[in-house]
Design a protein around this motif. Structure first.
Motif, PDB file in Angstrom:
ATOM      1  N   ALA A   1       0.849  -1.190   0.000  1.00  0.00           N
ATOM      2  CA  ALA A   1       0.000   0.000   0.000  1.00  0.00           C
ATOM      3  C   ALA A   1       0.880   1.234   0.000  1.00  0.00           C
ATOM      4  O   ALA A   1       1.923   1.263   0.662  1.00  0.00           O
ATOM      5  CB  ALA A   1      -0.895   0.005   1.227  1.00  0.00           C
ATOM      6  N   THR A   2       0.444   2.259  -0.759  1.00  0.00           N
ATOM      7  CA  THR A   2       1.162   3.518  -0.814  1.00  0.00           C
ATOM      8  C   THR A   2       0.194   4.637  -0.476  1.00  0.00           C
ATOM      9  O   THR A   2      -0.855   4.774  -1.117  1.00  0.00           O
ATOM     10  CB  THR A   2       1.767   3.753  -2.210  1.00  0.00           C
ATOM     11  OG1 THR A   2       2.636   2.666  -2.520  1.00  0.00           O
ATOM     12  CG2 THR A   2       2.542   5.054  -2.257  1.00  0.00           C
ATOM     13  N   GLY A   3       0.529   5.403   0.541  1.00  0.00           N
ATOM     14  CA  GLY A   3      -0.292   6.532   0.945  1.00  0.00           C
ATOM     15  C   GLY A   3       0.378   7.285   2.071  1.00  0.00           C
ATOM     16  O   GLY A   3       1.220   6.729   2.778  1.00  0.00           O
ATOM     17  N   ALA A   4       0.036   8.548   2.228  1.00  0.00           N
ATOM     18  CA  ALA A   4       0.582   9.399   3.287  1.00  0.00           C
ATOM     19  C   ALA A   4       2.112   9.435   3.260  1.00  0.00           C
ATOM     20  O   ALA A   4       2.761   9.519   4.297  1.00  0.00           O
ATOM     21  CB  ALA A   4       0.083   8.966   4.659  1.00  0.00           C
ATOM     22  N   GLY A   5       2.692   9.317   2.070  1.00  0.00           N
ATOM     23  CA  GLY A   5       4.139   9.434   1.948  1.00  0.00           C
ATOM     24  C   GLY A   5       4.923   8.192   2.294  1.00  0.00           C
ATOM     25  O   GLY A   5       6.140   8.256   2.467  1.00  0.00           O
ATOM     26  N   GLU A   6       4.271   7.032   2.418  1.00  0.00           N
ATOM     27  CA  GLU A   6       5.007   5.801   2.708  1.00  0.00           C
ATOM     28  C   GLU A   6       4.398   4.628   1.947  1.00  0.00           C
ATOM     29  O   GLU A   6       3.225   4.639   1.612  1.00  0.00           O
ATOM     30  CB  GLU A   6       5.039   5.504   4.210  1.00  0.00           C
ATOM     31  CG  GLU A   6       3.715   5.103   4.804  1.00  0.00           C
ATOM     32  CD  GLU A   6       3.826   4.764   6.292  1.00  0.00           C
ATOM     33  OE1 GLU A   6       4.932   4.496   6.799  1.00  0.00           O
ATOM     34  OE2 GLU A   6       2.780   4.755   6.955  1.00  0.00           O
ATOM     35  N   THR A   7       5.231   3.629   1.678  1.00  0.00           N
ATOM     36  CA  THR A   7       4.779   2.377   1.084  1.00  0.00           C
ATOM     37  C   THR A   7       5.041   1.277   2.091  1.00  0.00           C
ATOM     38  O   THR A   7       6.150   1.174   2.620  1.00  0.00           O
ATOM     39  CB  THR A   7       5.519   2.081  -0.237  1.00  0.00           C
ATOM     40  OG1 THR A   7       5.212   3.137  -1.163  1.00  0.00           O
ATOM     41  CG2 THR A   7       5.085   0.757  -0.830  1.00  0.00           C
ATOM     42  N   THR A   8       4.006   0.476   2.366  1.00  0.00           N
ATOM     43  CA  THR A   8       4.132  -0.576   3.367  1.00  0.00           C
ATOM     44  C   THR A   8       3.685  -1.909   2.790  1.00  0.00           C
ATOM     45  O   THR A   8       2.773  -1.960   1.964  1.00  0.00           O
ATOM     46  CB  THR A   8       3.291  -0.264   4.618  1.00  0.00           C
ATOM     47  OG1 THR A   8       1.924  -0.128   4.241  1.00  0.00           O
ATOM     48  CG2 THR A   8       3.753   1.004   5.289  1.00  0.00           C
ATOM     49  N   PRO A   9       4.315  -3.001   3.231  1.00  0.00           N
ATOM     50  CA  PRO A   9       3.886  -4.326   2.765  1.00  0.00           C
ATOM     51  C   PRO A   9       2.611  -4.763   3.472  1.00  0.00           C
ATOM     52  O   PRO A   9       2.337  -4.351   4.607  1.00  0.00           O
ATOM     53  CB  PRO A   9       5.056  -5.231   3.146  1.00  0.00           C
ATOM     54  CG  PRO A   9       5.672  -4.555   4.328  1.00  0.00           C
ATOM     55  CD  PRO A   9       5.484  -3.072   4.109  1.00  0.00           C
ATOM     56  N   LEU A  10       1.827  -5.589   2.803  1.00  0.00           N
ATOM     57  CA  LEU A  10       0.651  -6.201   3.392  1.00  0.00           C
ATOM     58  C   LEU A  10       1.032  -7.610   3.824  1.00  0.00           C
ATOM     59  O   LEU A  10       1.803  -8.275   3.136  1.00  0.00           O
ATOM     60  CB  LEU A  10      -0.495  -6.249   2.388  1.00  0.00           C
ATOM     61  CG  LEU A  10      -0.834  -4.915   1.707  1.00  0.00           C
ATOM     62  CD1 LEU A  10      -1.985  -5.105   0.734  1.00  0.00           C
ATOM     63  CD2 LEU A  10      -1.138  -3.839   2.722  1.00  0.00           C
ATOM     64  N   THR A  11       0.507  -8.046   4.955  1.00  0.00           N
ATOM     65  CA  THR A  11       0.840  -9.378   5.463  1.00  0.00           C
ATOM     66  C   THR A  11      -0.442 -10.161   5.713  1.00  0.00           C
ATOM     67  O   THR A  11      -1.534  -9.590   5.765  1.00  0.00           O
ATOM     68  CB  THR A  11       1.648  -9.289   6.771  1.00  0.00           C
ATOM     69  OG1 THR A  11       0.865  -8.621   7.766  1.00  0.00           O
ATOM     70  CG2 THR A  11       2.962  -8.554   6.567  1.00  0.00           C
ATOM     71  N   ASP A  12      -0.284 -11.449   5.882  1.00  0.00           N
ATOM     72  CA  ASP A  12      -1.391 -12.348   6.227  1.00  0.00           C
ATOM     73  C   ASP A  12      -2.581 -12.198   5.282  1.00  0.00           C
ATOM     74  O   ASP A  12      -3.737 -12.189   5.708  1.00  0.00           O
ATOM     75  CB  ASP A  12      -1.852 -12.124   7.674  1.00  0.00           C
ATOM     76  CG  ASP A  12      -0.736 -12.293   8.684  1.00  0.00           C
ATOM     77  OD1 ASP A  12       0.137 -13.151   8.442  1.00  0.00           O
ATOM     78  OD2 ASP A  12      -0.726 -11.569   9.691  1.00  0.00           O
ATOM     79  N   ILE A  13      -2.313 -12.077   3.977  1.00  0.00           N
ATOM     80  CA  ILE A  13      -3.392 -11.930   2.995  1.00  0.00           C
ATOM     81  C   ILE A  13      -4.079 -13.279   2.808  1.00  0.00           C
ATOM     82  O   ILE A  13      -3.429 -14.274   2.490  1.00  0.00           O
ATOM     83  CB  ILE A  13      -2.855 -11.422   1.644  1.00  0.00           C
ATOM     84  CG1 ILE A  13      -2.141 -10.078   1.833  1.00  0.00           C
ATOM     85  CG2 ILE A  13      -3.993 -11.298   0.627  1.00  0.00           C
ATOM     86  CD1 ILE A  13      -1.377  -9.611   0.611  1.00  0.00           C
TER      87      ILE A  13
END
Length: 104
Positions: free
Chosen positions: A36-48
């Protein structure tokens, strides 16, 4: 087929206003990965996890963010074609309504 695969624009209606973020899901060797990319950061998603549901395809995942606040989020959405809806939750905070549409 996993209908979540692709790029999505999600809107979260929070007590501090509506937050938008771009979510990208891809499938590799039968496993769904995302970010996910938003608010100036990109973060990984887990436990999908993807489940078939009578109302569509149910997808759950977790995500840790640091902006605008440091939070651990849990999502639970139903995918209907090129749209999704559901909720997210950050610990003990109230549930947040989530909507989105496929952008690619």
């Amino acid at each position: 087929m996993n209908t979540i695969v692709g790029t999505w624009l999600l809107r979260m209606k929070t007590p501090v206003g509506t937050i938008e973020a771009a979510y990208h899901f891809e499938e590799q060797d039968g496993v769904i990965h995302g970010s996910a990319t938003g608010a100036g950061e990109t973060t990984p998603l887990t436990d999908i996890v993807v489940h078939e549901d009578p109302t569509g395809q149910r997808v759950t995942w977790r995500q840790s963010i640091t902006k605008p606040l440091r939070l651990n989020l849990a999502y639970d959405v139903i995918v209907h074609g090129d749209a999704l809806s559901g909720e997210s939750r950050a610990g003990r905070l109230p549930r947040t309504r989530v909507t989105g549409e496929r952008s690619a």
